[in-house]
Design an enzyme around this catalytic site. Sequence first.
Site, PDB file in Angstrom:
ATOM      1  N   LYS A  25      41.262  25.673  30.215  1.00 14.95           N
ATOM      2  CA  LYS A  25      42.387  24.899  30.434  1.00 14.95           C
ATOM      3  C   LYS A  25      42.710  24.285  31.392  1.00 14.95           C
ATOM      4  O   LYS A  25      43.243  22.916  31.797  1.00 14.95           O
ATOM      5  CB  LYS A  25      43.924  26.234  29.649  1.00 14.95           C
ATOM      6  CG  LYS A  25      45.218  24.930  29.971  1.00 14.95           C
ATOM      7  CD  LYS A  25      46.270  26.602  29.462  1.00 14.95           C
ATOM      8  CE  LYS A  25      46.184  27.351  30.939  1.00 14.95           C
ATOM      9  NZ  LYS A  25      47.127  27.307  32.512  1.00 14.95           N
ATOM     10  N   SER A  26      42.207  24.585  32.881  1.00 16.78           N
ATOM     11  CA  SER A  26      42.013  23.798  33.671  1.00 16.78           C
ATOM     12  C   SER A  26      41.271  22.861  33.706  1.00 16.78           C
ATOM     13  O   SER A  26      41.843  22.001  34.305  1.00 16.78           O
ATOM     14  CB  SER A  26      42.074  24.837  34.691  1.00 16.78           C
ATOM     15  OG  SER A  26      41.951  26.209  34.642  1.00 16.78           O
ATOM     16  N   ARG A  30      42.565  18.347  33.867  1.00 13.38           N
ATOM     17  CA  ARG A  30      41.815  17.634  34.867  1.00 13.38           C
ATOM     18  C   ARG A  30      41.455  16.595  34.484  1.00 13.38           C
ATOM     19  O   ARG A  30      40.983  15.362  34.344  1.00 13.38           O
ATOM     20  CB  ARG A  30      41.197  18.080  35.637  1.00 13.38           C
ATOM     21  CG  ARG A  30      42.020  19.225  36.314  1.00 13.38           C
ATOM     22  CD  ARG A  30      40.751  20.064  37.067  1.00 13.38           C
ATOM     23  NE  ARG A  30      41.344  21.452  38.817  1.00 13.38           N
ATOM     24  CZ  ARG A  30      42.414  21.938  38.499  1.00 13.38           C
ATOM     25  NH1 ARG A  30      43.136  22.814  37.041  1.00 13.38           N
ATOM     26  NH2 ARG A  30      42.822  22.404  39.157  1.00 13.38           N
ATOM     27  N   GLY A  79      52.916  23.751  32.999  1.00 11.64           N
ATOM     28  CA  GLY A  79      53.290  23.998  34.988  1.00 11.64           C
ATOM     29  C   GLY A  79      52.202  22.800  35.052  1.00 11.64           C
ATOM     30  O   GLY A  79      52.624  22.045  35.798  1.00 11.64           O
ATOM     31  N   SER A 155      47.232  24.981  44.821  1.00 11.07           N
ATOM     32  CA  SER A 155      46.186  23.679  44.432  1.00 11.07           C
ATOM     33  C   SER A 155      46.666  22.636  43.622  1.00 11.07           C
ATOM     34  O   SER A 155      46.025  21.872  43.999  1.00 11.07           O
ATOM     35  CB  SER A 155      44.830  24.541  44.439  1.00 11.07           C
ATOM     36  OG  SER A 155      44.296  24.998  42.881  1.00 11.07           O
ATOM     37  N   ASP A 298      44.984  33.372  38.851  1.00 11.81           N
ATOM     38  CA  ASP A 298      45.281  34.039  38.001  1.00 11.81           C
ATOM     39  C   ASP A 298      44.588  35.414  36.710  1.00 11.81           C
ATOM     40  O   ASP A 298      44.898  35.498  35.892  1.00 11.81           O
ATOM     41  CB  ASP A 298      44.536  32.893  36.614  1.00 11.81           C
ATOM     42  CG  ASP A 298      45.979  31.537  36.553  1.00 11.81           C
ATOM     43  OD1 ASP A 298      46.737  31.492  37.436  1.00 11.81           O
ATOM     44  OD2 ASP A 298      45.146  30.141  36.558  1.00 11.81           O
ATOM     45  N   LYS A 325      54.962  31.791  39.768  1.00 10.74           N
ATOM     46  CA  LYS A 325      54.674  31.200  37.658  1.00 10.74           C
ATOM     47  C   LYS A 325      55.072  30.780  37.004  1.00 10.74           C
ATOM     48  O   LYS A 325      57.004  30.744  37.103  1.00 10.74           O
ATOM     49  CB  LYS A 325      53.083  31.779  38.044  1.00 10.74           C
ATOM     50  CG  LYS A 325      52.152  32.133  38.858  1.00 10.74           C
ATOM     51  CD  LYS A 325      51.212  30.636  38.911  1.00 10.74           C
ATOM     52  CE  LYS A 325      50.283  30.811  39.638  1.00 10.74           C
ATOM     53  NZ  LYS A 325      49.101  29.317  39.504  1.00 10.74           N
ATOM     54  N   ARG A 329      55.548  36.878  38.808  1.00  8.82           N
ATOM     55  CA  ARG A 329      54.239  37.786  38.034  1.00  8.82           C
ATOM     56  C   ARG A 329      54.252  39.304  38.943  1.00  8.82           C
ATOM     57  O   ARG A 329      54.147  40.296  38.294  1.00  8.82           O
ATOM     58  CB  ARG A 329      53.354  37.202  38.563  1.00  8.82           C
ATOM     59  CG  ARG A 329      52.613  35.859  36.925  1.00  8.82           C
ATOM     60  CD  ARG A 329      51.946  34.815  36.738  1.00  8.82           C
ATOM     61  NE  ARG A 329      52.573  34.905  35.657  1.00  8.82           N
ATOM     62  CZ  ARG A 329      50.589  33.865  35.460  1.00  8.82           C
ATOM     63  NH1 ARG A 329      49.708  33.425  36.248  1.00  8.82           N
ATOM     64  NH2 ARG A 329      50.520  32.717  34.163  1.00  8.82           N
ATOM     65  N   LYS A 398      49.842  29.904  24.799  1.00 11.49           N
ATOM     66  CA  LYS A 398      50.431  28.740  26.242  1.00 11.49           C
ATOM     67  C   LYS A 398      49.097  28.757  26.180  1.00 11.49           C
ATOM     68  O   LYS A 398      48.186  27.325  26.757  1.00 11.49           O
ATOM     69  CB  LYS A 398      50.861  29.080  27.601  1.00 11.49           C
ATOM     70  CG  LYS A 398      50.660  27.752  28.055  1.00 11.49           C
ATOM     71  CD  LYS A 398      51.723  29.164  29.526  1.00 11.49           C
ATOM     72  CE  LYS A 398      51.910  28.698  30.715  1.00 11.49           C
ATOM     73  NZ  LYS A 398      52.763  26.547  30.405  1.00 11.49           N
TER      74      LYS A 398
END
Length: 423
Positions: A25-26, A30, A79, A155, A298, A325, A329, A398
């Site tokens: 996902k990251s 991007r 997010g 970040s 994560d 988050k 959490r 998600k």
Amino acid sequence: MKPNAVISFTGPKDIQAGISLTGSKSESNRALVIAALSGGVVKAENLSDAADTVTLQRILKELETPSAGLRTVNVGHAGTAMRFLTAYLSTIHEEFLLTGSSRMQERPIGILVDALKSIGADISYTKNEGYPPLHIKGGLKASSVEVFIKGNVSSQYLSALLIIASSLPDGLTLHIEGGLTSRPYLEMTLDMLAAAGISHTWTADTIRIEKQKHQSATLTVEPDWSAASYWYSIASLADNAVINLPNLRQQSLQGDSQIQELMIDLGVRTAHIEGGISLKSGTSQQINQIIDLKNCPDLAQTIIVCAAAKGLNLAFTGLETLKIKETNRVLALQQELAKIGVVLKEEQEIYTLDCSQLAFPEKVTFSTYDDHRMAMAFAPLSLLINEVEIEDYHVVEKSYPDFWKDLEIAGFTVKEVETLIHS
């Protein structure tokens, strides 16, 4: 009525399975924004099928068609999309209302907005100061080439700025203040920009990106190491396990690939095989040092829950960003670990497990707090508890929509039940 999932694992706790994971996902998020900024010069392949990525991809596709007047962009729970789009929409010559779910409207974004405004962006808040929704008048021309921003909160704020930097009239010089959290994610952003022809210099706490054009490239997304982490937990809690995960690379852009080293002491060895990796269960070891998760937050829920279930009184640091988050959490972990008798104590940003009262009931229901990682971190406890019920189990869409199907491939029994949940 919301559907829950009841998970169980019967018979010997031996697991032999091959699991093909969705794309990161990251990386996907991007890659999508970089491709959009390139005007089609850069392509993205093997994208994640996670809801966040699907949402971002849909929004960027819709933005390809210009629109007059105020345009509403709703990211829902996504997010990363909220943060990346805050910067990206500032560069487009249109006017936007950028909004999201009720929880998204409780997640702070003031640090990023202030940074963008300091270089000339026209952004205002429509409800609460420092939080979405945002009114963005695009067409950022950049009145300054320098921006100062805290690096110890998220970040993603920094990545959002770096992704648009090459499209600004004079590029951007980014000064990181107060240290840097999740450094591997920033390195991922810069590596992907480099693959798309965007060069940078990074000296001490300053990153400089000149104005430059993207070069023709295809960004091929690697499978998701965050998703892999749940299989490490399963391998750790099983009596015996050999779990093959194809296409994961030893040299990965993803900071969550640190799970390979972090899980050694929890009894999981990683073998690099042709076309991927293989996880093998083994013996846990006593860990005396404090485990720093600042660069891979994560992974925190997965590792903490796994350690608690194994009765390991470990200490952790680097968890402060977990409080902003999808849910808080840290608080969520404290509440749910209490259901198996474990206390997660917090003292001056050191978090310590007390497993002295660890006990597994016959059945336990874990809440998810609208947080996909809570569901997947606690699901492996079905190896130790006869029946685990996960509230609102669809929340995994998600980031890892096939999680429950993949559990069934590995021999778990998953069934849906209807339970009234008070919200």
